[in-house]
Scaffold this motif. Structure first.
Motif, short mmCIF file in Angstrom:
data_model
loop_
_atom_site.label_atom_id
_atom_site.label_comp_id
_atom_site.label_asym_id
_atom_site.label_seq_id
_atom_site.Cartn_x
_atom_site.Cartn_y
_atom_site.Cartn_z
N GLY A 65 64.85 33.38 51.22
CA GLY A 65 64.05 32.31 51.77
C GLY A 65 63.53 31.36 50.71
O GLY A 65 64.05 31.30 49.59
N ALA A 66 62.47 30.67 51.06
CA ALA A 66 61.90 29.67 50.16
C ALA A 66 61.11 30.34 49.05
O ALA A 66 60.74 31.51 49.11
CB ALA A 66 61.00 28.73 50.96
N LYS A 67 60.83 29.54 48.01
CA LYS A 67 59.94 30.00 46.94
C LYS A 67 58.50 29.81 47.40
O LYS A 67 58.16 28.82 48.04
CB LYS A 67 60.20 29.21 45.66
CG LYS A 67 61.57 29.45 45.06
CD LYS A 67 61.76 28.69 43.77
CE LYS A 67 63.11 28.96 43.15
NZ LYS A 67 63.31 28.21 41.89
N GLU A 68 57.67 30.81 47.07
CA GLU A 68 56.27 30.74 47.45
C GLU A 68 55.37 31.14 46.30
O GLU A 68 55.72 32.04 45.52
CB GLU A 68 55.98 31.67 48.64
CG GLU A 68 56.58 31.24 49.95
CD GLU A 68 56.12 32.11 51.11
OE1 GLU A 68 55.12 32.86 50.94
OE2 GLU A 68 56.75 32.05 52.18
N THR A 69 54.22 30.48 46.19
CA THR A 69 53.19 30.91 45.25
C THR A 69 52.34 31.95 45.95
O THR A 69 51.79 31.69 47.01
CB THR A 69 52.32 29.73 44.81
OG1 THR A 69 53.14 28.74 44.19
CG2 THR A 69 51.26 30.18 43.82
N LEU A 70 52.26 33.14 45.36
CA LEU A 70 51.61 34.27 46.03
C LEU A 70 50.43 34.77 45.19
O LEU A 70 50.56 34.99 43.99
CB LEU A 70 52.62 35.40 46.22
CG LEU A 70 52.14 36.62 47.01
CD1 LEU A 70 51.97 36.28 48.48
CD2 LEU A 70 53.13 37.78 46.85
N ASN A 71 49.30 34.97 45.86
CA ASN A 71 48.11 35.53 45.21
C ASN A 71 47.94 36.98 45.66
O ASN A 71 47.82 37.25 46.86
CB ASN A 71 46.86 34.73 45.59
CG ASN A 71 46.91 33.31 45.08
OD1 ASN A 71 47.11 33.09 43.88
ND2 ASN A 71 46.73 32.34 45.95
N VAL A 72 47.96 37.89 44.70
CA VAL A 72 47.74 39.31 44.96
C VAL A 72 46.72 39.81 43.94
O VAL A 72 46.37 39.08 43.00
CB VAL A 72 49.06 40.12 44.84
CG1 VAL A 72 50.02 39.75 45.97
CG2 VAL A 72 49.72 39.91 43.49
N PRO A 73 46.18 41.04 44.09
CA PRO A 73 45.18 41.51 43.13
C PRO A 73 45.61 41.45 41.67
O PRO A 73 44.77 41.28 40.78
CB PRO A 73 44.94 42.96 43.59
CG PRO A 73 45.20 42.92 45.07
CD PRO A 73 46.34 41.97 45.23
N ALA A 74 46.92 41.60 41.41
CA ALA A 74 47.40 41.58 40.02
C ALA A 74 47.44 40.18 39.43
O ALA A 74 47.54 40.01 38.20
CB ALA A 74 48.79 42.20 39.94
N THR A 127 48.55 35.69 40.20
CA THR A 127 49.28 34.68 40.98
C THR A 127 50.70 34.57 40.43
O THR A 127 50.90 34.44 39.22
CB THR A 127 48.58 33.31 40.89
OG1 THR A 127 47.24 33.45 41.39
CG2 THR A 127 49.32 32.27 41.71
N TYR A 128 51.68 34.62 41.34
CA TYR A 128 53.08 34.64 40.92
C TYR A 128 53.90 33.66 41.74
O TYR A 128 53.63 33.44 42.93
CB TYR A 128 53.66 36.05 41.08
CG TYR A 128 52.93 37.10 40.28
CD1 TYR A 128 53.21 37.30 38.94
CD2 TYR A 128 51.94 37.88 40.88
CE1 TYR A 128 52.54 38.25 38.20
CE2 TYR A 128 51.25 38.84 40.15
CZ TYR A 128 51.55 39.02 38.81
OH TYR A 128 50.87 39.96 38.09
N GLN A 129 54.93 33.10 41.09
CA GLN A 129 55.94 32.34 41.80
C GLN A 129 56.97 33.34 42.31
O GLN A 129 57.54 34.10 41.52
CB GLN A 129 56.60 31.32 40.87
CG GLN A 129 55.65 30.26 40.34
CD GLN A 129 55.02 29.45 41.47
OE1 GLN A 129 55.70 29.02 42.40
NE2 GLN A 129 53.71 29.23 41.39
N THR A 130 57.22 33.36 43.59
CA THR A 130 58.06 34.39 44.20
C THR A 130 59.18 33.80 45.04
O THR A 130 59.12 32.63 45.45
CB THR A 130 57.23 35.33 45.09
OG1 THR A 130 56.71 34.59 46.21
CG2 THR A 130 56.08 35.95 44.31
N VAL A 131 60.16 34.64 45.29
CA VAL A 131 61.23 34.34 46.24
C VAL A 131 61.10 35.32 47.40
O VAL A 131 60.99 36.53 47.19
CB VAL A 131 62.62 34.49 45.59
CG1 VAL A 131 63.72 34.33 46.64
CG2 VAL A 131 62.80 33.46 44.48
#
Length: 238
Positions: A173-182, A184-188
């Motif tokens: 899918g699309a690339k998403e900026t994801l915020n998790v406890p560890a 912020t990451y650029q994700t696929v």
């Protein structure tokens, strides 16, 4: 004679290269917060290690730390033993154990590649033939990560389930900026495709981060009842 020697030398070099080829991924240990429908219920540790004998182990352990999961003493351990082949995991053995006050469950599978047979114990005993590239259900996440690392365009895997081999397909899918406890990451985002209405109701999505060596920063699984279990990355060590 020279041509024969050259051919033998090339074959030998190809064999050495195949044996010496590095594994698709490095060992790691990652911890995830485990939530059900948005409420935290436990912690999950996911660990990949090199056994030193040509095989590897992927092990996850989930313990209930809040709510009913804590009261029930939920404890789940899932272990996959495999080897790397052409950049993908190939199953050797699989074990799943769930303990708790209200529910106990076990599932085991062995992969006899010499006899081309899978043997499963899950509420009975089942046997069926292996197929090339066969993996167990836990190793799908690892296969996706390895394929993303190698820039694959096709994400389809033969997976050993209870009484058969099931083909699982995923779409990128699309690339998403994801915020998790560890952090912020650029994700696929990778999402499973389903052949039936039941498959489509059981959504499975994972957010893989290249900066983490293509480890998932988040995993989400929805069941047919509408409950959603989400794993959010808390920490990772390589």
């Amino acid at each position: 004679m020279k041509a024969l020697l050259a051919t033998l030398l090339l074959n030998l070099l190809a064999t050495v290269a195949a044996v010496a080829a590095p594994p698709a991924m490095r060992p790691f240990r990652a911890e995830y917060a485990t939530l059900q429908n948005g409420s935290e219920l436990g912690r999950t540790t996911l660990e990949l290690r090199d056994n030193g004998d040509g095989s590897w182990t992927l092990r996850s352990e989930t313990s209930g730390t809040a709510g009913l999961a804590k009261i029930a003493g939920i404890h789940i351990v899932e272990t996959s033993r495999f080897r790397w082949q052409d950049g993908r995991p190939i199953a050797l053995a699989y074990d799943y154990r769930q303990d708790g006050a209200f529910k106990q469950r076990t599932r085991q599978a062995t992969f006899d590649w010499k006899a081309n047979e899978v043997r499963v114990k899950e509420g009975g005993e089942y046997r069926y033939a292996t197929v090339p590239g066969l993996i167990d259900r836990q190793s799908v996440t690892l296969a996706l990560a390895a394929d993303l690392m190698h820039g694959a365009a096709n994400f389809q895997y033969p997976v050993a389930v209870k009484d058969r081999v099931e083909e699982m397909r995923y779409v990128r899918g699309a690339k998403e900026t994801l915020n998790v406890p560890a952090g912020t990451y650029q994700t696929v985002v990778m999402q499973r495709e389903g052949d039936s209405d039941d498959d489509r109701r059981r959504v499975a999505r994972s957010w893989f981060a290249e900066s983490l060596g293509w480890l998932p920063a988040q995993i989400e699984q929805a069941d047919r009842k509408g409950d959603t279990v989400t794993l959010k990355l808390v920490s990772v060590k390589h």
